[in-house]
Design a protein around this motif. Sequence first.
Motif, PDB file in Angstrom:
ATOM      1  N   ASN A   1      -2.137  -5.515  -5.774  1.00 57.13           N
ATOM      2  CA  ASN A   1      -3.113  -4.462  -6.077  1.00 57.13           C
ATOM      3  C   ASN A   1      -4.259  -4.387  -5.082  1.00 57.13           C
ATOM      4  O   ASN A   1      -5.224  -3.651  -5.305  1.00 57.13           O
ATOM      5  CB  ASN A   1      -3.662  -4.675  -7.483  1.00 57.13           C
ATOM      6  CG  ASN A   1      -2.597  -4.486  -8.540  1.00 57.13           C
ATOM      7  OD1 ASN A   1      -1.634  -3.761  -8.316  1.00 57.13           O
ATOM      8  ND2 ASN A   1      -2.736  -5.142  -9.668  1.00 57.13           N
TER       9      ASN A   1
ATOM     10  N   THR B   1      -6.072  -1.122  -3.759  1.00 55.58           N
ATOM     11  CA  THR B   1      -7.238  -0.430  -4.321  1.00 55.58           C
ATOM     12  C   THR B   1      -8.472  -0.593  -3.442  1.00 55.58           C
ATOM     13  O   THR B   1      -9.397   0.214  -3.530  1.00 55.58           O
ATOM     14  CB  THR B   1      -7.550  -0.960  -5.728  1.00 55.58           C
ATOM     15  OG1 THR B   1      -7.727  -2.377  -5.667  1.00 55.58           O
ATOM     16  CG2 THR B   1      -6.433  -0.645  -6.690  1.00 55.58           C
TER      17      THR B   1
ATOM     18  N   CYS C   1      -8.796   2.500  -1.473  1.00 58.90           N
ATOM     19  CA  CYS C   1      -8.937   3.759  -2.205  1.00 58.90           C
ATOM     20  C   CYS C   1     -10.352   4.021  -2.698  1.00 58.90           C
ATOM     21  O   CYS C   1     -10.718   5.181  -2.905  1.00 58.90           O
ATOM     22  CB  CYS C   1      -7.975   3.773  -3.388  1.00 58.90           C
ATOM     23  SG  CYS C   1      -6.243   3.749  -2.892  1.00 58.90           S
ATOM     24  N   THR C   2     -11.144   2.975  -2.919  1.00 61.58           N
ATOM     25  CA  THR C   2     -12.476   3.232  -3.478  1.00 61.58           C
ATOM     26  C   THR C   2     -13.414   3.946  -2.505  1.00 61.58           C
ATOM     27  O   THR C   2     -14.200   4.788  -2.953  1.00 61.58           O
ATOM     28  CB  THR C   2     -13.115   1.926  -3.987  1.00 61.58           C
ATOM     29  OG1 THR C   2     -12.997   0.909  -2.994  1.00 61.58           O
ATOM     30  CG2 THR C   2     -12.436   1.471  -5.257  1.00 61.58           C
TER      31      THR C   2
ATOM     32  N   ASP D   1      -6.067  -0.660 -11.914  1.00 55.48           N
ATOM     33  CA  ASP D   1      -7.137  -1.023 -10.986  1.00 55.48           C
ATOM     34  C   ASP D   1      -7.713   0.202 -10.297  1.00 55.48           C
ATOM     35  O   ASP D   1      -8.935   0.341 -10.145  1.00 55.48           O
ATOM     36  CB  ASP D   1      -6.615  -2.005  -9.943  1.00 55.48           C
ATOM     37  CG  ASP D   1      -6.452  -3.416 -10.488  1.00 55.48           C
ATOM     38  OD1 ASP D   1      -6.549  -3.581 -11.717  1.00 55.48           O
ATOM     39  OD2 ASP D   1      -6.224  -4.344  -9.699  1.00 55.48           O
ATOM     40  N   LEU D   2      -6.828   1.114  -9.860  1.00 58.74           N
ATOM     41  CA  LEU D   2      -7.306   2.325  -9.190  1.00 58.74           C
ATOM     42  C   LEU D   2      -8.197   3.148 -10.116  1.00 58.74           C
ATOM     43  O   LEU D   2      -9.265   3.618  -9.714  1.00 58.74           O
ATOM     44  CB  LEU D   2      -6.113   3.171  -8.744  1.00 58.74           C
ATOM     45  CG  LEU D   2      -5.382   2.739  -7.476  1.00 58.74           C
ATOM     46  CD1 LEU D   2      -4.105   3.545  -7.302  1.00 58.74           C
ATOM     47  CD2 LEU D   2      -6.279   2.906  -6.264  1.00 58.74           C
TER      48      LEU D   2
END
Length: 423
Positions: A266, A269, A272-273, A325-326
């Motif tokens: 994971n 993520t 992606c933030t 998580d995303l």
Amino acid sequence: MSDPSAGRSAVPDGARVSRRVILLLAITCGVAVGNVYFPQAISPTVAAALGVSPDAAALTVTAAQFGYAAGIFLLVPLGDRFPHRSLIVTLLGLTGLGLLAAGAAPTLGPLVGASALIGITTVIAPIAGPLAVGLVAEDRRGAVSGTLLSGSIGGMLLSRTLGGTVGEWLGWRAPYLIAAVLALITAALLWRVLPRTSPPSRQRYPALLAEPLRLLRAEPELRRSCFYQAMVFGGFSAVWTGVALLLTSSAYGMGARAVGALALVNAATMLCTPFAGRQTDRRGPDAVNLVSLLGVLAAAAVLVFGGLGGALGMGALVVGTLLLDLGMQSGMVANQVRFYALRPEARSRLNTAYMTCGYIGGSVGSWTGARAYAAFGWPAVCALVALLTGAALVRHGFATRRKRLAVMAPVRRAAEPARSAAP
């Protein structure tokens, strides 16, 4: 009661600041946040080594999270009262000492106590966030919040991976001792690199402690952000506490290292933030919150199949935890952008209210998730995630409807005289 120093800049103009400092703050967030999460990966190892039940060993996780919530409430408001550099370095030093005490704990009781102390003092990320957004222009705050959150995610995920692997190879004490060394080294680096800042408030400590509660009463948008985070983080903590129990059960028969490996998957993520932060700057927090909550709800549906075991079950765990998580992290970026804009002179106190609510939700979720798993198995954990996320979606629907009605009200009032004048 108004703050006499409100409106003063918390950071001198000369300190508005290089990307190197933002990157260092992101790494610091990861080092600090990891101290709350690596116990999730090693709690089965702790149970076996100390001769206690898995439920009892999970108290180390719950204690760290409750301690973190207490530290946010008691210590993060000091970010508006004392220079950030000295406050962050002092807390990292105390965290290092707490980790050393945990690594030397002879039984579960002292370990749980040391875990609570670690949680209280490792509240670096909620202090670094308000510092960082004060160092950059307003139109970059979402991106910077996303960068710091990437650091926190890295610490959250990598700490589980390293904690599980090192704990399985060298015993459960080793992750605590390694984390202690990292905390103390990071404290020394920050003392040299962080800019000097001037705190924006001169309020006394009791007034600072009371301020987050007053802000919660006064700011509906803060209450909304807090509710979203408490619900989603509660589900997130329930899943990761339950995953450690599921992977080490007969369904999979794996060790603590498997929990860390799942967390490492994971790590996407982290990338992606910052994107979520840019989308929040462009489209606003509400749009990002909606997508994030729907993603968490989808994660709950996918995770149910993780209880099947085998390749299909492991695939479901990978996809489901990635979606979870995303959704959780992207929603957190949107929430922070929303409430940081409310009162720039009180960002640490706003963050105190938000993070305290979030980690209370996470602590309750961790405790409830362990007991749901023990009583009803993995599907109960997934149902808990869906229930909490559904509550957040309902709240979001009411809030957006109210906003829509507020926007339309002047139009309707303007149209009424025209209708009454029509023949």
